[in-house]
Design an enzyme around this catalytic site. Structure first.
Site, PDB file in Angstrom:
ATOM      1  N   ALA A  30       0.174  -1.217   0.256  1.00  0.00           N
ATOM      2  CA  ALA A  30       0.730   0.220   0.130  1.00  0.00           C
ATOM      3  C   ALA A  30       0.488   1.334   0.340  1.00  0.00           C
ATOM      4  O   ALA A  30       0.686   1.573   0.430  1.00  0.00           O
ATOM      5  CB  ALA A  30      -1.132   0.083   0.690  1.00  0.00           C
ATOM      6  N   LEU A  31       1.743   1.319  -1.277  1.00  0.00           N
ATOM      7  CA  LEU A  31       3.042   1.816  -0.647  1.00  0.00           C
ATOM      8  C   LEU A  31       2.355   3.800  -1.289  1.00  0.00           C
ATOM      9  O   LEU A  31       1.770   3.744  -2.238  1.00  0.00           O
ATOM     10  CB  LEU A  31       3.984   1.949  -2.017  1.00  0.00           C
ATOM     11  CG  LEU A  31       4.688   0.270  -1.641  1.00  0.00           C
ATOM     12  CD1 LEU A  31       5.924  -0.320  -3.151  1.00  0.00           C
ATOM     13  CD2 LEU A  31       5.549   0.356  -0.368  1.00  0.00           C
ATOM     14  N   HIS A  32       2.749   4.853  -0.244  1.00  0.00           N
ATOM     15  CA  HIS A  32       2.705   5.654  -1.521  1.00  0.00           C
ATOM     16  C   HIS A  32       4.198   6.973  -0.675  1.00  0.00           C
ATOM     17  O   HIS A  32       5.045   6.098  -0.841  1.00  0.00           O
ATOM     18  CB  HIS A  32       1.869   6.035  -0.016  1.00  0.00           C
ATOM     19  CG  HIS A  32       1.990   5.980   1.258  1.00  0.00           C
ATOM     20  ND1 HIS A  32       3.036   6.709   2.459  1.00  0.00           N
ATOM     21  CD2 HIS A  32       1.956   5.079   2.623  1.00  0.00           C
ATOM     22  CE1 HIS A  32       2.942   6.182   3.204  1.00  0.00           C
ATOM     23  NE2 HIS A  32       2.232   5.496   3.385  1.00  0.00           N
ATOM     24  N   HIS A  35       7.105   5.967   1.460  1.00  0.00           N
ATOM     25  CA  HIS A  35       7.762   4.760   0.503  1.00  0.00           C
ATOM     26  C   HIS A  35       8.709   5.165  -0.300  1.00  0.00           C
ATOM     27  O   HIS A  35       9.680   4.875  -0.447  1.00  0.00           O
ATOM     28  CB  HIS A  35       6.576   3.476   0.994  1.00  0.00           C
ATOM     29  CG  HIS A  35       5.775   3.035   1.309  1.00  0.00           C
ATOM     30  ND1 HIS A  35       4.995   3.163   1.875  1.00  0.00           N
ATOM     31  CD2 HIS A  35       6.093   2.619   2.736  1.00  0.00           C
ATOM     32  CE1 HIS A  35       4.179   2.588   2.488  1.00  0.00           C
ATOM     33  NE2 HIS A  35       4.633   2.130   3.340  1.00  0.00           N
ATOM     34  N   GLN A  62       2.390  -9.378  13.101  1.00  0.00           N
ATOM     35  CA  GLN A  62       2.242  -8.155  13.893  1.00  0.00           C
ATOM     36  C   GLN A  62       1.172  -7.212  13.959  1.00  0.00           C
ATOM     37  O   GLN A  62       0.367  -6.124  14.862  1.00  0.00           O
ATOM     38  CB  GLN A  62       3.534  -7.196  13.666  1.00  0.00           C
ATOM     39  CG  GLN A  62       2.751  -6.626  12.118  1.00  0.00           C
ATOM     40  CD  GLN A  62       4.482  -5.749  11.327  1.00  0.00           C
ATOM     41  OE1 GLN A  62       4.651  -6.504  10.745  1.00  0.00           O
ATOM     42  NE2 GLN A  62       4.017  -4.244  11.109  1.00  0.00           N
ATOM     43  N   ASP A 151       7.326   5.768  12.131  1.00  0.00           N
ATOM     44  CA  ASP A 151       6.941   5.029  13.025  1.00  0.00           C
ATOM     45  C   ASP A 151       7.988   4.789  14.160  1.00  0.00           C
ATOM     46  O   ASP A 151       9.350   4.528  14.142  1.00  0.00           O
ATOM     47  CB  ASP A 151       6.249   3.432  11.917  1.00  0.00           C
ATOM     48  CG  ASP A 151       5.603   3.634  11.779  1.00  0.00           C
ATOM     49  OD1 ASP A 151       4.277   4.038  12.424  1.00  0.00           O
ATOM     50  OD2 ASP A 151       5.907   3.410  10.415  1.00  0.00           O
ATOM     51  N   SER A 186       0.055   8.185   5.235  1.00  0.00           N
ATOM     52  CA  SER A 186      -0.214   7.232   5.699  1.00  0.00           C
ATOM     53  C   SER A 186      -1.217   5.552   5.131  1.00  0.00           C
ATOM     54  O   SER A 186      -2.144   6.352   4.342  1.00  0.00           O
ATOM     55  CB  SER A 186      -0.793   6.793   7.457  1.00  0.00           C
ATOM     56  OG  SER A 186      -1.066   5.585   7.757  1.00  0.00           O
TER      57      SER A 186
HETATM   58  O1  PAF Z   1       6.266  -0.523   8.730  1.00  0.00           O
HETATM   59  C1  PAF Z   1       5.575  -1.399   7.784  1.00  0.00           C
HETATM   60  O2  PAF Z   1       5.132  -1.234   7.250  1.00  0.00           O
HETATM   61  C2  PAF Z   1       6.709  -2.807   8.808  1.00  0.00           C
HETATM   62  O3  PAF Z   1       5.944  -2.673  10.020  1.00  0.00           O
HETATM   63  C3  PAF Z   1       7.659  -3.527   8.797  1.00  0.00           C
HETATM   64  C4  PAF Z   1       8.958  -2.747   9.511  1.00  0.00           C
HETATM   65  C5  PAF Z   1       7.588  -3.752   7.412  1.00  0.00           C
HETATM   66  C6  PAF Z   1       7.640  -5.008   9.575  1.00  0.00           C
HETATM   67  O4  PAF Z   1       6.100  -6.079   8.734  1.00  0.00           O
END
Ligand code: PAF
Length: 282
Positions: A30-32, A35, A62, A151, A186
């Site tokens: 879901a890149l923006h 990223h 996670q 983050d 985000s």
């Molecule tokens: O920040 C994220 O997108 C995730 O927490 C990561 C570091 C890729 C681990 O899944």
């Protein structure tokens, strides 16, 4: 650009590219534009002769039982385009069953930095992050890795992971990329209603107000937290504050006399969408 879906192919890519500096950007897709900035930073670090590797993997470990794993946006085709446009050489996009055998029995546990801030309301989240990042570091065999400082807690914990488990990886933190009105980019912003989206820049406004107060000499963490809380409540009445916390930027524990750098981190719900942001105070 190579797109690799399994560990066997990844290992042969690493063998072929042995000797070239490998700079890694782990993502959940879901890149923006945030990223894109990480990938461009990785490209600069890798130089012409190095490789930029990006992973795209929504890590189930996670996500808590009540979190948005199923709902998490998956946009692989667009993601690949963004990676290509920003200079990635290799994309690793495995399936969950490739990375996590059904009878897996080992996970990493972080016992200090993860206890406060986001970790307090997301039990197990950072253990899942540490486990996948350690696995990805082992698989990708990178020399460097690039993370976003939005983050902040994650970045601090990964720094600890690298130190405590002796990963031979140099970490690079990249400043948060923002929309024109200050909202941190985000993947979750897309879930905001128009009304929530209009109020969401309040996080940044509040953090900047705290920075102004800091510049004017305010050093009491509780006073800074109160200022931020009040500003968010005034400017974003639809929101619900999860936490506002001033912490030591390295340990993430409460600020002490020996704290060299203070970070103030906030997490705020708009409906079920939880946004985070932070500011460093020097
Ligand atoms: O920040 C994220 O997108 C995730 O927490 C990561 C570091 C890729 C681990 O899944």
């Amino acid at each position: 650009m190579n797109v690799i879906n399994n560990i066997r192919q990844l290992r042969s890519w690493s063998t072929i590219n042995k000797g070239a500096r490998c700079v890694f950007v782990p993502t959940m897709g879901a890149l923006h534009d945030g990223h894109a900035a990480l990938i461009r930073t990785a490209r600069e670090i890798a130089g012409q002769n190095g490789n930029v590797a990006v992973s795209i993997f929504v890590n189930p470990l996670q996500f808590g039982p009540n979190e948005d794993l199923a709902k998490y946006p998956r946009t692989l085709i667009e993601d690949l385009g963004l990676c290509r446009d920003n200079g990635a050489d290799m994309i690793f996009a495995p399936k969950a069953e490739d990375l996590y055998p059904t009878d897996r029995s080992i996970v990493l546990q972080e016992t200090s930095l993860s206890q406060r801030l986001c970790g307090a309301s997301r039990p197990g989240h950072f253990d899942g992050v540490c486990t996948i990042v350690a696995k990805l570091f082992n698989l990708v065999q990178c020399d460097d890795a690039v993370f976003g400082k939005k983050d902040y807690q994650q970045f601090a914990i990964i720094r600890r992971l690298v130190r405590d488990l002796d990963f031979n990886v140099v970490l690079h933190g990249v400043e948060t990329v923002r929309e024109a009105d200050g909202l941190a980019m985000s993947s979750r912003n897309r879930y905001l209603s128009p009304e929530e989206r209009a109020q969401a820049p309040a996080l940044r406004t509040a953090l900047l107000a705290a920075r102004d107060a800091w510049k004017n000499g305010e050093r009491d963490p509780a006073a800074l937290e109160r200022l931020i809380t009040q500003t968010i409540q005034d400017k974003a009445p639809s929101s619900r504050i999860d936490y506002v916390s001033a912490a030591d930027a390295t340990t993430l524990q409460p600020v002490t006399a020996t704290t060299e750098l203070v970070v103030i981190a906030v997490a705020v719900f708009f409906g079920s969408t939880r946004l985070i942001d932070n500011i460093e105070l020097k």
